[in-house]
Design an enzyme around this catalytic site. Sequence first.
Site, PDB file in Angstrom:
ATOM      1  N   CYS A  61      18.553  43.873  56.877  1.00 46.26           N
ATOM      2  CA  CYS A  61      19.776  43.088  56.703  1.00 46.26           C
ATOM      3  C   CYS A  61      21.062  43.885  56.931  1.00 46.26           C
ATOM      4  O   CYS A  61      22.046  43.333  57.413  1.00 46.26           O
ATOM      5  CB  CYS A  61      19.795  42.435  55.325  1.00 46.26           C
ATOM      6  SG  CYS A  61      19.704  43.597  53.940  1.00 46.26           S
ATOM      7  N   HIS A 105      20.264  42.539  49.259  1.00 40.30           N
ATOM      8  CA  HIS A 105      20.584  41.924  50.540  1.00 40.30           C
ATOM      9  C   HIS A 105      22.018  42.249  50.959  1.00 40.30           C
ATOM     10  O   HIS A 105      22.861  42.547  50.121  1.00 40.30           O
ATOM     11  CB  HIS A 105      20.409  40.405  50.429  1.00 40.30           C
ATOM     12  CG  HIS A 105      20.465  39.689  51.735  1.00 40.30           C
ATOM     13  ND1 HIS A 105      19.663  39.999  52.803  1.00 40.30           N
ATOM     14  CD2 HIS A 105      21.244  38.667  52.150  1.00 40.30           C
ATOM     15  CE1 HIS A 105      19.940  39.202  53.814  1.00 40.30           C
ATOM     16  NE2 HIS A 105      20.909  38.382  53.447  1.00 40.30           N
ATOM     17  N   ASP A 120      25.231  34.632  57.150  1.00 37.38           N
ATOM     18  CA  ASP A 120      24.069  35.502  56.977  1.00 37.38           C
ATOM     19  C   ASP A 120      23.260  35.526  58.268  1.00 37.38           C
ATOM     20  O   ASP A 120      22.467  34.627  58.529  1.00 37.38           O
ATOM     21  CB  ASP A 120      23.208  35.017  55.813  1.00 37.38           C
ATOM     22  CG  ASP A 120      22.123  36.015  55.452  1.00 37.38           C
ATOM     23  OD1 ASP A 120      21.931  37.015  56.186  1.00 37.38           O
ATOM     24  OD2 ASP A 120      21.459  35.804  54.422  1.00 37.38           O
TER      25      ASP A 120
END
Length: 188
Positions: A61, A105, A120
């Site tokens: 991520c 994250h 995202d």
Amino acid sequence: PEHEAARRWSLRLAPGVQPVPMLARALETALRGFRYTLDNPSGHASNPLEDFLDRTQAGHCEYFASAMALMLRARGVPARVVNGYRLGPWIPEGGYFRVSQDQAHSWVEFWDEGRWRRADPTPAAPAGSGSSYAGLGTLSRWLDALSYRWERYVVRFSDQDQQAGMAWIQDHWQGWEWRWKKPPAAFS
């Protein structure tokens, strides 16, 4: 110059002038076509972001969020990478969400119309790549709830917790009269 790859990819993935929300959605969607992995294939490159975009197109991520933030910045859109945690599964036996390191994250926030908006670009992790409490049985959830309570109310019992507990006892027992029964005649 070290972020030239971000500018180049931004123009490749979302060509032309676009409104900020459309640009962000286009970049987010395109990056989700890359591969998610925790193996960190670009980690030893001299420019990991450039390696991520030009060669591996695979990462975790932080790579996806950093790439998108720099792509937006290359197009004049203020953007930042945010680190935090996703909520884990709800543990009904304990009345809480289970959040562990597996839920760490990174995502992007970009400035549009006077406020920060969230994006995202990280694709979903492959099935079975992380631990999940959602499939746990009742016994496992109860044990987790017991462990949480032990940690919270015994191991980390602070001065503030003690004061709050004593205040509760005083509030609830104040004015309560103790009434002892008279001992039976045989003991008198």
